[in-house]
Design a protein around this motif. Structure first.
Motif, PDB file in Angstrom:
ATOM      1  N   LYS A 143       0.842  -1.207   0.000  1.00 33.66           N
ATOM      2  CA  LYS A 143       0.000   0.000   0.000  1.00 33.66           C
ATOM      3  C   LYS A 143       0.866   1.242   0.000  1.00 33.66           C
ATOM      4  CE  LYS A 143      -4.365  -1.122   2.251  1.00 33.66           C
ATOM      5  NZ  LYS A 143      -4.203  -2.503   2.707  1.00 33.66           N
ATOM      6  N   ASN A 197       0.127   5.553   0.791  1.00 31.04           N
ATOM      7  CA  ASN A 197      -0.959   6.377   1.292  1.00 31.04           C
ATOM      8  C   ASN A 197      -1.549   7.240   0.174  1.00 31.04           C
ATOM      9  OD1 ASN A 197       1.608   8.094   1.763  1.00 31.04           O
ATOM     10  ND2 ASN A 197      -0.068   9.543   1.891  1.00 31.04           N
ATOM     11  N   ASP A 198      -2.794   7.630   0.358  1.00 34.07           N
ATOM     12  CA  ASP A 198      -3.504   8.481  -0.588  1.00 34.07           C
ATOM     13  C   ASP A 198      -2.763   9.812  -0.709  1.00 34.07           C
ATOM     14  OD1 ASP A 198      -5.248   9.958  -2.012  1.00 34.07           O
ATOM     15  OD2 ASP A 198      -7.009   9.496  -0.790  1.00 34.07           O
ATOM     16  N   HIS A 229      -2.385   1.937  15.467  1.00 30.46           N
ATOM     17  CA  HIS A 229      -2.332   3.140  14.647  1.00 30.46           C
ATOM     18  C   HIS A 229      -1.002   3.834  14.888  1.00 30.46           C
ATOM     19  CE1 HIS A 229      -4.129   4.171  18.521  1.00 30.46           C
ATOM     20  NE2 HIS A 229      -3.670   5.412  18.383  1.00 30.46           N
ATOM     21  N   TRP A 275      -2.708   7.605  11.361  1.00 31.94           N
ATOM     22  CA  TRP A 275      -3.105   6.620  10.348  1.00 31.94           C
ATOM     23  C   TRP A 275      -3.459   5.292  11.007  1.00 31.94           C
ATOM     24  CZ3 TRP A 275      -2.439   8.595   5.304  1.00 31.94           C
ATOM     25  CH2 TRP A 275      -1.619   9.723   5.203  1.00 31.94           C
ATOM     26  N   ASP A 276      -4.352   4.558  10.345  1.00 31.46           N
ATOM     27  CA  ASP A 276      -4.628   3.185  10.742  1.00 31.46           C
ATOM     28  C   ASP A 276      -3.503   2.323  10.174  1.00 31.46           C
ATOM     29  OD1 ASP A 276      -7.378   1.199  11.288  1.00 31.46           O
ATOM     30  OD2 ASP A 276      -5.593   0.401  10.314  1.00 31.46           O
ATOM     31  N   THR A 313      -4.980  -0.448   7.427  1.00 26.67           N
ATOM     32  CA  THR A 313      -5.602  -0.013   6.165  1.00 26.67           C
ATOM     33  C   THR A 313      -4.927   1.217   5.581  1.00 26.67           C
ATOM     34  OG1 THR A 313      -7.132   1.391   7.361  1.00 26.67           O
ATOM     35  CG2 THR A 313      -7.841  -0.863   6.918  1.00 26.67           C
ATOM     36  N   THR A 372      -5.519   4.196   6.454  1.00 26.98           N
ATOM     37  CA  THR A 372      -6.535   5.240   6.334  1.00 26.98           C
ATOM     38  C   THR A 372      -6.114   6.433   7.193  1.00 26.98           C
ATOM     39  OG1 THR A 372      -8.083   3.416   6.422  1.00 26.98           O
ATOM     40  CG2 THR A 372      -9.024   5.638   6.425  1.00 26.98           C
ATOM     41  N   ILE A 384      -6.741   9.163   9.695  1.00 31.56           N
ATOM     42  CA  ILE A 384      -7.781   9.348  10.707  1.00 31.56           C
ATOM     43  C   ILE A 384      -7.830  10.788  11.202  1.00 31.56           C
ATOM     44  CG2 ILE A 384      -8.638   8.539  12.931  1.00 31.56           C
ATOM     45  CD1 ILE A 384      -7.067   5.940  12.378  1.00 31.56           C
ATOM     46  N   TRP A 390     -13.249   3.507  15.963  1.00 34.58           N
ATOM     47  CA  TRP A 390     -11.895   3.053  15.603  1.00 34.58           C
ATOM     48  C   TRP A 390     -11.301   2.213  16.720  1.00 34.58           C
ATOM     49  CZ3 TRP A 390      -9.796   3.006  11.052  1.00 34.58           C
ATOM     50  CH2 TRP A 390     -10.145   3.969  10.093  1.00 34.58           C
TER      51      TRP A 390
END
Lengths: 326, 722
Positions: free
Chosen positions: A182, A184-185, A205, A218-219, A222, A224, A226, B670
């Motif tokens: 992965k 990150n975005d 996290h 971040w998670d 995933t 993601t 946060i 979460w």
């Protein structure tokens, strides 16, 4: 909250680490000697002598028996925490930057800088139970990111490795196959060099700090985004309280760009934010250079900061701190 | 979509030439002046409109008529004759001569076309040979080829010109009718220029209009706030409108550098300075005065910087701006400029000099207009080694009558400060001490509106004090001075601030001191536009110290700091104050909004922050009677607003609570998820740790262990004395 000023390093601090019990604090600096202190009163216990370059990072095993350090002298070393004896030296062809021990302390991830024609790399080493059996071969070498990889840490169950650095991208790698899983975005990610990365206690996290004057949560599974914490200064160091929903950001204007008029201009403060509401709670002043390293005691009742000024400041929280309401 | 494509292109290009985009701080890139990288700004059409008339490309062709009609045999001879005449004027192009033949008669038609290399040559040829007598019956008629086109288009029948139906314009003062009575402000940061409402109730600005690359150097409000002026390579433009910002007018002035509105915003003065083609020459200065509404040039001035240099201090490249100072008042009737030994006063009816000549004033150093009346204040320094005293005089325009004059001795410098209503003029006079080694300062205070304009002299209690700042209370009778004694205890870092009143209760005709505040960290004064309140600001060396002071009560309302603040500006109503750190500093860029009494309302951080300007308000449209009535019934009016305030704050706290609840809930989700996953991994984690079960990192306990050690035991006999 009167801080304990720990003067032992002669050059800027680079990294701070508490052992699991929270009674020892390990500090790395650009001088060549990682140092161990009593985390309670700031007394210096000893130094680990043997590196011949700035020491960038360290990690300590769960049982507080082993210390691993990464240095600009192109080595990473294993030490006996108690005796200060060098157990093993991993040799590289470029400076070692980040080190992290896995769950179970059987594996270590070490990143190396780009140097001459060499590109940066992430190395995975096996750590033998008995130092006599220790070998220097890498179990896995990962390449790809541009520029320095400032931090690399293990993901849950050692299945992944999370890396971040100068290219401002956070990557998750498969620690078995070395595949990139992965990134990150880009839309929401950091815009400039990521300087630091800190995992939560349970490893679910993590928090990254960047020169783009923000820190992001971040998670770990995933990737993601946060939370985002915005500050006024480049962020060099981040830490998360294990006890309360607080995060601490440290940094300040780059030493070369600091104004000469007033120390306040640099904002060399450790800033506390509410982890959930992303609002600033307060700040701890004191350093007269940028903060390069932050660490929370595992009991959450004290934290320490290391600065470009060569000092480690150890802060035991007042009781008011635990009753902050916003 | 367009943006995405462009970004891809950029990335591809960067990869090709080996630039690491991630290393690049795009915000730090500034276009070199005059470069647009092919991205055409909306204002480019100014250029195109101007040039379109020349664009037909036939500007260098002339048509010569009334030539002799000759048969083919004589064609060559005639051609030679004509060429001889016309090549004297300029170079005819290689095949730039064409004399058509009548296909039937094979004779010339009596006219020919000549093409020169440049339109200038063609113009000259037309000028010189029109009416040239070749012989008695052949008198040349020369026209520009382009003119033919134009003349051909003239319709044979006269038609009455179409009159444009009257279109009512937008209400340019719509912003004044804001329901919440908010003020607008414009900020410029990075490449963006933004107009915002100052929504102090919601503690944040509300966007009105935003545009990237709106201006090429700076923006400026007109004095009454009707227009926002932007600066471009081709000229200036003004923007305004009821709900948004439309371009209302453009003023072509290539490379315009500075602008200035007349106080009634009827006229716009633009300034540019051009590099000469010959480096030995001085720069060429062009100043245009436009009518703001029609866009017409009313008058232009051209010359060298020397022609416009005033006093020689400050300003851009030797020119102190504004070159033309406008007389006060809304009528914009007079403007003046200072030259060597002369003051030129112009009037705007004809845009020519009043009385057709300038006023001779030997060695004039400085002048200023009263903000409300056509009165000029002049300062002339000492002459002839002190034989001729220095002089401050007040001159009435247009009759140029000297109203009042004051001679001053051993003067080193003078500065003039008008009170905003034009009631008082303070002249700060620096005089040499007897030894001539140092100077001391005094004030000459003129009461303009009183009979014979009495003058009073004010000297500070400590003669060694230097004046750091001076400011009149707007529309008021008081003034503030920052003064500091830096002769005795060198570099006294904390100057004093004194307040004076031109009329105190029992002593209306005399200036009297109200108070002196000792040891303040201040070097600048900012009165509220409605008076009464003042900010004592410590900028630069004092790092942005602010003290909010109430002069009526003579008490400090609040002290605060905006670290490194460079700019302070009151909003036009005196309700709020903005402090800003502009890009002269690298860090902290952004602005703070404070209430008048020093409460920080909100702060906005913006990198590369260049400008902050409140939108000015015109003077109130209400009659004095109406204003008085409102003041009388203020309670009634304020009730309504107080209720509104309460509603808003209720709403805000409600909203805030809601937001927090949402965030907390989301976070709980979460954490629950992480707990679950963590639990799932528990066994495997234990395996990794070789069976060590202590997964419960959180649950270790701290034990207090008391250890008692006996250091020493001794027995002592205690005797009872009974």
């Amino acid at each position: 909250m009167r801080p304990i000023l720990m003067k032992g390093h002669e050059r800027p601090l680079t990294f701070l680490k508490y052992n699991r019990d929270g009674d020892l604090l390990f500090s790395c600096a650009k001088d060549h000697n990682p140092t161990v202190w009593f985390a309670d009163n700031g007394e210096r216990l000893g130094t680990y002598r043997g590196h011949n370059g700035a020491v960038w990072c360290c990690d300590v095993s769960r049982d507080s028996a082993r210390l691993i350090t990464g240095s600009a002298d192109q080595t990473a070393k294993l030490w006996n925490v108690q005796t200060g004896q060098q157990l093993f030296t991993f040799n590289f062809d470029s400076p070692a930057r980040a080190v992290d021990l896995s769950v179970g302390d059987r594996l270590a991830v070490i990143t190396t800088d780009p140097f001459m024609e060499l590109s940066s790399a992430i190395h995975v080493k096996r750590i033998a139970n008995d130092p006599a059996d220790q070998v220097g071969e890498s179990a896995l070498i990962l390449k790809g990111p541009q520029g320095r990889i400032n931090r690399a840490v293990w993901g849950p169950l050692n299945r992944t490795i999370i890396s971040a650095g100068e290219d401002a991208v956070i990557r998750i790698w498969d620690s078995e196959t070395g595949k990139l899983l992965k990134e990150n975005d880009k839309e929401v990610g950091h815009k400039k060099t990521i300087t630091s990365l800190a995992k939560s206690v349970d490893g679910s996290h993590f928090l990254t700090g960047s020169l783009d004057k923000s820190a992001k949560l971040w998670d770990i599974r995933t990737l993601t985004l946060i939370k985002t914490y915005v500050t006024e200064r480049p962020v060099n160091a981040v830490a998360m309280s294990p006890l309360l929903d607080h995060v601490v950001l440290g940094g300040g204007q780059d030493a070369s760009a600091v104004t000469t008029t007033d120390h306040r201009a640099g904002k060399f403060e450790a800033k506390f934010y509410d982890k959930v509401l992303q609002e600033e709670i307060g700040g701890v002043k004191g350093h007269f250079g940028p903060i390069n390293a932050l660490a929370f005691n595992p009991d959450g009742k004290s934290f320490s900061s290391g600065g470009e000024d060569g000092y480690v400041r150890l802060h035991h929280f007042d009781s008011d701190y635990f009753n902050i309401k916003i | 979509m367009g943006d995405v494509m462009v970004l891809n292109d950029i990335e591809a290009t960067a990869a090709r030439i080996g630039i690491d985009l991630s290393q690049l701080d795009l915000d730090s890139i500034r276009l070199p002046p005059g470069e647009d990288f092919g991205i055409i700004s909306d204002d480019e059409d100014i250029y195109q409109e101007e040039n379109s008339e020349l664009d037909s490309g036939f500007g260098n062709i002339i048509v010569v008529d009334n030539l002799p009609v000759v048969p083919k045999e004589k064609y060559e001879k005639l051609e030679n004759v004509i060429r001889k005449i016309y090549s004297q004027i300029g170079l005819i192009k290689d095949d730039g001569f064409w004399m058509p033949l009548d296909p039937e008669t094979q004779k010339t038609l009596g006219y020919c076309f000549i093409e020169y290399n440049t339109p200038q040559e063609a113009e000259l040829a037309k000028e010189k040979t029109h009416g040239y007598k070749l012989d008695r019956s052949h008198i040349f008629a020369v026209s520009m080829f382009d003119d033919f086109d134009r003349f051909m288009k003239v319709p044979d029948q006269w038609a009455p010109p179409e009159s444009n139906p009257y279109k009512p314009g937008e209400n340019l003062q719509q912003w004044l009718t804001d329901e919440k009575a908010r003020d607008q402000l414009v900020i410029r940061a990075g490449s963006d220029t933004e107009v915002l409402w100052n929504d102090a109730r919601h503690l944040k600005p509300e966007p009105v209009y935003k545009r990237a690359f709106w201006t090429e150097s700076f923006v400026q409000w007109s004095p009454l706030g009707t227009y926002l002026a932007t600066i471009h390579r081709q000229g200036a433009a003004v923007w305004g409108g009821a709900s948004t910002f439309n371009r209302l007018m453009r003023y072509a002035h290539p490379q315009v550098r500075l602008i200035d509105f007349s106080p009634g915003e009827k006229y716009l003065v633009t300034y540019s300075s051009h590099e000469p083609s010959n480096p030995r020459d001085a720069n060429r200065v062009v100043i245009n005065i436009f009518d703001v509404r029609t866009g017409k040039v009313m008058r232009d001035f051209k010359g060298t910087p020397d022609d416009f240099a005033i006093g020689g201090t400050g300003g851009v490249a030797g020119v102190s701006w504004p070159v033309f100072k406008w007389a006060g008042g809304k009528d914009d009737k007079y403007f003046a400029r200072m030259g060597k030994n002369v003051i030129s006063v112009y009037e705007t009816e004809t845009f020519s000099l009043v009385d057709k000549k300038s006023m001779k004033v030997e060695n004039v150093m400085d002048f200023s207009w009263s903000p409300t009346d056509p009165i000029l204040a002049l300062f002339v320094p000492e002459l002839g080694g002190g034989n001729q005293p220095a002089r401050v005089s007040l001159v009435q325009i247009p009759n140029k009558e000297e109203l009042r004059q004051k001679n001053l001795f051993s003067v080193s410098d003078c500065k003039m400060y008008w009170q905003s209503n034009g009631e008082y003029l303070a002249v700060k006079v620096d005089r040499y001490t007897k030894t001539k080694k140092s100077t001391y300062t005094g004030f000459e205070l003129f009461r303009i509106k009183e009979r014979d304009i009495p003058i009073e002299v004010l000297e500070l209690e400590n003669k060694n004090d230097k004046i750091i700042a001076f400011a009149w209370e707007p529309k008021g009778h008081r003034f503030a001075v920052i003064h500091c004694d830096n002769t005795s205890s060198n570099n006294n870092p904390r100057p004093d601030v004194s307040f004076y009143s031109m009329r105190s209760g029992h002593n209306t005709g005399r200036v009297s001191k109200l108070t002196t505040l000792k040891g303040k960290q201040a070097n600048a004064l900012f009165w509220s536009p409605s008076g009464r309140f003042i900010i004592l600001a410590g900028l630069k060396g004092f790092n942005g110290q602010l003290e909010f002071y109430n002069v009526d009560e003579l008490e400090t309302m609040a002290t605060a700091e905006h670290f490194m603040a460079t700019d302070i500006e009151w909003d036009p109503t005196g309700r709020y104050v903005a402090t800003a750190v502009t890009s002269v500093h690298e860090m902290e860029n952004g602005f703070n909004i404070w209430s008048f009494n020093g409460k920080l309302l909100y702060r906005i951080l913006k990198d590369h922050f260049f400008q902050f300007l409140w939108r000015p308000r015109p003077p109130s449209f209400l009659t004095p009677e109406k204003e008085e009535e409102i003041a009388k019934n203020l309670k009634k009016y304020s009730k309504k607003y107080e209720a509104e305030d309460q509603d808003v704050s209720m709403f805000l706290s409600e909203q805030d609570r809601e937001k927090r609840r949402m965030l907390k809930e989301e976070w709980e989700k979460w954490v629950a998820e992480w707990k679950r996953l963590h639990e799932e991994d528990k066994l495997e984690r234990q395996k990794l740790r070789e069976g060590e079960a202590s997964d419960e990192e959180e649950e270790y306990e701290a034990k207090d262990i008391e250890v008692e050690e006996t250091l020493d035991v001794s027995e002592e006999v205690v005797s009872f004395e009974d």
